[in-house]
Design a protein around this motif. Structure first.
Motif, PDB file in Angstrom:
ATOM      1  N   LEU A 143       0.931  -1.200  -0.182  1.00  0.00           N
ATOM      2  CA  LEU A 143       0.142   0.079  -0.008  1.00  0.00           C
ATOM      3  C   LEU A 143       0.741   1.533   0.036  1.00  0.00           C
ATOM      4  CD1 LEU A 143      -2.695  -0.849   2.859  1.00  0.00           C
ATOM      5  CD2 LEU A 143      -2.953  -1.157   0.162  1.00  0.00           C
ATOM      6  N   LYS A 144       0.316   2.400  -0.366  1.00  0.00           N
ATOM      7  CA  LYS A 144       0.815   3.736  -0.092  1.00  0.00           C
ATOM      8  C   LYS A 144       1.151   3.915   1.252  1.00  0.00           C
ATOM      9  CE  LYS A 144      -0.523   5.740  -4.695  1.00  0.00           C
ATOM     10  NZ  LYS A 144      -0.892   6.695  -5.418  1.00  0.00           N
ATOM     11  N   ARG A 146       0.184   6.381   3.548  1.00  0.00           N
ATOM     12  CA  ARG A 146      -0.845   6.847   4.286  1.00  0.00           C
ATOM     13  C   ARG A 146      -1.637   5.989   4.700  1.00  0.00           C
ATOM     14  NH1 ARG A 146      -2.302  12.179   4.797  1.00  0.00           N
ATOM     15  NH2 ARG A 146      -4.510  11.636   4.292  1.00  0.00           N
ATOM     16  N   PRO A 147      -2.447   5.246   3.891  1.00  0.00           N
ATOM     17  CA  PRO A 147      -3.284   3.929   4.392  1.00  0.00           C
ATOM     18  C   PRO A 147      -2.696   2.981   5.118  1.00  0.00           C
ATOM     19  CG  PRO A 147      -3.197   3.938   1.869  1.00  0.00           C
ATOM     20  CD  PRO A 147      -2.562   5.372   2.515  1.00  0.00           C
ATOM     21  N   LEU A 327      -8.269  12.856   5.207  1.00  0.00           N
ATOM     22  CA  LEU A 327      -8.566  11.349   4.310  1.00  0.00           C
ATOM     23  C   LEU A 327      -9.434  11.677   3.410  1.00  0.00           C
ATOM     24  CD1 LEU A 327      -8.583   8.381   7.132  1.00  0.00           C
ATOM     25  CD2 LEU A 327      -6.667   9.601   6.063  1.00  0.00           C
ATOM     26  N   ASN A 328      -8.811  11.192   2.015  1.00  0.00           N
ATOM     27  CA  ASN A 328      -9.656  11.362   0.960  1.00  0.00           C
ATOM     28  C   ASN A 328     -10.638   9.916   0.921  1.00  0.00           C
ATOM     29  OD1 ASN A 328      -8.396   9.121  -0.306  1.00  0.00           O
ATOM     30  ND2 ASN A 328      -6.762  10.568  -0.953  1.00  0.00           N
ATOM     31  N   SER A 330     -11.174   7.489  -1.208  1.00  0.00           N
ATOM     32  CA  SER A 330     -10.557   6.371  -1.338  1.00  0.00           C
ATOM     33  C   SER A 330      -9.878   5.643  -0.316  1.00  0.00           C
ATOM     34  CB  SER A 330      -9.335   6.483  -2.599  1.00  0.00           C
ATOM     35  OG  SER A 330      -9.879   6.879  -3.865  1.00  0.00           O
ATOM     36  N   GLU A 331      -9.117   6.543   0.530  1.00  0.00           N
ATOM     37  CA  GLU A 331      -8.685   6.110   1.542  1.00  0.00           C
ATOM     38  C   GLU A 331      -9.580   5.649   2.800  1.00  0.00           C
ATOM     39  OE1 GLU A 331      -4.433   8.972   1.605  1.00  0.00           O
ATOM     40  OE2 GLU A 331      -6.387   9.680   2.537  1.00  0.00           O
ATOM     41  N   LYS A 332     -10.694   6.394   2.816  1.00  0.00           N
ATOM     42  CA  LYS A 332     -11.734   6.127   3.724  1.00  0.00           C
ATOM     43  C   LYS A 332     -12.271   4.607   3.203  1.00  0.00           C
ATOM     44  CE  LYS A 332     -12.941  10.545   5.092  1.00  0.00           C
ATOM     45  NZ  LYS A 332     -13.981  11.759   5.179  1.00  0.00           N
ATOM     46  N   VAL A 335      -9.578   1.935   4.153  1.00  0.00           N
ATOM     47  CA  VAL A 335      -9.592   1.404   5.670  1.00  0.00           C
ATOM     48  C   VAL A 335     -10.929   1.008   5.934  1.00  0.00           C
ATOM     49  CG1 VAL A 335      -9.281   2.721   7.999  1.00  0.00           C
ATOM     50  CG2 VAL A 335      -7.942   3.490   5.709  1.00  0.00           C
ATOM     51  N   SER A 390      -6.874  -1.869  -3.501  1.00  0.00           N
ATOM     52  CA  SER A 390      -5.907  -0.924  -3.355  1.00  0.00           C
ATOM     53  C   SER A 390      -5.554  -0.478  -4.999  1.00  0.00           C
ATOM     54  CB  SER A 390      -4.833  -1.258  -2.652  1.00  0.00           C
ATOM     55  OG  SER A 390      -4.312  -2.421  -3.164  1.00  0.00           O
ATOM     56  N   LEU A 395      -4.254   3.176  -4.412  1.00  0.00           N
ATOM     57  CA  LEU A 395      -3.541   3.214  -3.058  1.00  0.00           C
ATOM     58  C   LEU A 395      -2.656   2.241  -3.135  1.00  0.00           C
ATOM     59  CD1 LEU A 395      -6.678   3.905  -0.752  1.00  0.00           C
ATOM     60  CD2 LEU A 395      -5.134   5.678  -1.784  1.00  0.00           C
TER      61      LEU A 395
END
Length: 616
Positions: A143-144, A146-147, A327-328, A330-332, A335, A390, A395
């Motif tokens: 993953l990137k 941040r996530p 958090l954008n 996609s990240e939400k 997660v 992802s 992500l």
């Protein structure tokens, strides 16, 4: 059933580590393979029953293993790493955990049919994710940052919170129904939790200070930390059950943020121990289940509860708790979907199943089946979907295995340029802006900084890179870089340039076999030799081997003085030509080589230059 305890232990170890290897070899979720291996060896074929084989030692072994795993995870929780993510992480482990607890409790009551008392206990427990399942998934998914950091921090911090929440809910229930609970028992529980945090901080701080002041020799540091973790967990857990997890988490975070010089060595040791424990404990837990428990998970109430936890409770807790954060979407989404349950959920549920049954709650008999259904479903669903999801959400850093080159020079810039043309991720690292200037001019990705510095961990994302080439002019530095990154890349994926020929060349030759990375090409691939050739006009070329132009044809037509450096397979896997081994070149492979300049083209170029000068 195997009667020999020694044979049982051996089989558990082989199944656990073998599952990890199969998962790595075929790029499958390791947790899924381990769970299946345990089920096959235990309830399905009846080869082992660890709970019966180990007897009274079963629970202490599981508990101590979980403590070490949780400590190893918390040893990576450096506050610097979470810069910019503190707000969403804090909200997820507080507001998100509370929402998940309440919503999960309602689901357990109205869907699974549990009484409110049992529902609130199990609802608190099911907020856990944990490093035993999250960390293997993160290694797999690439993953990137941040996530990945959010999921890692949540998993490690929420593990002890979930266990304590279950204990707290049970204490409240005991108080309300008037069994053994009193106000004093509630106060005692809170004091015990505070004591566990202070104990973990004190032991972590004391251990760190002893290391820094030289009170512990290097060869004893890892054993001392291991013993300290066991002591920390046991003391806290003896005071109040499950507070030991909170204590070892506090200890790990304390050590992680003390900037101890030997912290990386401890991390490598603990990571190896943790991986072994994860491999064996998952097999032990799943092998200890019985067929009745497995059949019970197909109960419609249990299936409904699991689906509700996956598709309603988890997304609701994440989206509500992260409102107003950076958090954008996609990240939400990612997660909110990834929340696999693991060892802590299974072990604590087993404990509370017995406790609640003793307290007169007959409905608690389904807790083991309910927990295993949630654990296995989330592990399978999230394990197989995290990579795909992802990528869909943008992500993932999944892609062709990249090359990290240390040292900016005409040679590394030339090689990196060819790899970049072939869509291979490549990065050149150097502490000098001047040496990076040529690479930056050509649009190559660079990192300005000392690759061996601790700051690199916070500023350089190394996930895309699976190979390292240390190509500076200093042999000793190349060897040091390769040796340092062996745990990260693997011994077969770190390379360095050939050692310079000196008067004591035999000593250097011997040294090169014991430390450092694999030596690229052979005797003539030193820094001075390679950069000298590039300055003379040698160029990097890429040649594709086809059915019409085979490898033997390539060798026959290869220019005198040319050097083959690496082969890129159709799968994008890279194989280097080293002093020790030569890749097997096949149809479809691309060979990258350093070749002399074409004399005819050079003459034409010189003629054009002369004509231009004449016109001027």
């Amino acid at each position: 059933m195997i009667d020999s305890l020694l044979l049982n232990i051996t089989l558990i170890g082989v199944l656990g580590v073998g599952s990890q290897w199969l998962a790595w070899r075929f790029r499958l979720p390791a947790i899924v393979i381990m769970s299946i291996a345990g089920l096959l060896a235990g309830p399905i074929f009846g080869l082992i029953d660890p709970q019966a084989d180990f007897g009274e030692l079963f629970r202490p072994i599981i508990s101590l293993a979980v403590a070490v795993i949780l400590f190893e995870g918390s040893l990576n929780l450096d506050i610097k790493e979470v810069r910019g993510l503190g707000r969403p992480v804090f909200r997820i482990v507080t507001i998100g955990a509370f929402i998940s607890w309440i919503a999960g409790s309602f689901a357990a009551h109205y869907v699974a049919g549990l009484p409110w008392a049992v529902a609130f206990v199990i609802g608190g427990l099911f907020i856990v994710t944990g490093p035993t399942v999250i960390l293997p998934l993160l290694r797999q998914a690439k993953l990137k940052p941040r996530p990945a950091k959010i999921l890692k921090w949540e998993g490690i911090i929420i593990d002890p919170i979930g266990a304590l929440l279950a204990v707290f809910a049970f204490e409240i229930i005991e108080f309300l129904i008037g069994h053994n609970g009193t106000i004093s028992s509630l106060v005692t529980f809170f004091l015990a939790s505070i004591f566990a945090i202070l104990l973990g901080y004190g032991i972590g701080k004391g251990t760190g200070v002893m290391f820094e002041r030289g009170f512990v020799p290097e060869f004893l540091k890892s054993p001392v930390v291991f013993a300290a973790v066991i002591l920390c967990f046991t003391l806290a857990d003896e005071v109040t059950h499950e507070t030991g997890l909170l204590s070892v988490t506090a200890m790990g975070m304390t050590l992680a943020n003390m900037r101890i010089s030997s912290i990386s060595d401890m991390r490598h040791f603990k990571e190896n121990i943790s991986l072994l424990f994860i491999s064996t404990i998952f097999v032990m837990l799943t092998a200890s289940l019985n067929m009745e428990t497995l059949l019970e998970i197909f109960n419609l109430q249990i299936i409904g509860f699991v689906l509700l936890m996956l598709f309603i409770v988890r997304p609701l807790s994440i989206f509500l708790s992260t409102m107003g954060t950076d958090l954008n979407k996609s990240e939400k989404l990612l997660v909110s979907w990834i929340a696999p349950r693991g060892i802590v959920a299974l072990t604590v549920a087993s404990y509370f199943s017995n406790v609640l049954l003793d307290a007169g709650f007959e409905e608690a008999s389904i807790l083991i089946s309910l927990t295993f259904a949630l654990v296995f479903t989330t592990v399978v669903a999230h394990g197989f979907s995290i990579g795909w999801l992802s990528k869909k959400l943008g992500l993932s850093m999944e892609g062709p295995p990249g090359v990290l080159m240390v040292g900016g020079s005409p040679f590394t810039v030339g090689l990196a340029s060819v790899l970049d043309e072939l869509k291979i991720p490549v990065l050149i690292s150097d502490s000098s802006w001047d040496r990076l200037m040529n690479a930056r001019t050509k649009g190559l990705k660079t990192y300005h900084g000392e690759i061996l510095s601790e700051q690199r961990e916070y500023h350089l994302e190394m996930t895309p890179y699976e190979y390292l080439l240390s190509a500076t002019e200093f042999d000793s530095y190349n060897a040091l870089v390769c040796t340092t990154f062996v745990p990260t890349f693997g011994r077969n994926n770190v390379y360095q340039l050939s050692l310079e020929k000196k008067e004591n060349g035999d000593d250097l030759e011997s040294l090169g076999r014991t430390i450092g990375g694999k030596v690229l090409i052979g005797e003539s691939a030193s820094w001075e030799e390679l950069n000298g050739l590039v300055k003379q006009g040698y160029v990097f070329r890429k040649t594709t081997i086809t059915q019409q132009f085979k490898y033997m044809d390539y060798l026959k037509n290869m220019n005198e003085g040319a050097m083959m450096f690496l082969v890129i397979k159709p799968s994008k896997k890279i194989e280097f030509f080293t002093r020790e081994s030569q890749p097997k070149v096949e149809t479809g492979d691309v060979i990258v080589s350093l070749t002399p300049p074409n004399k005819e083209k050079e003459k034409i170029r010189e003629k054009i230059e002369n004509q231009r000068n004449g016109k001027k």
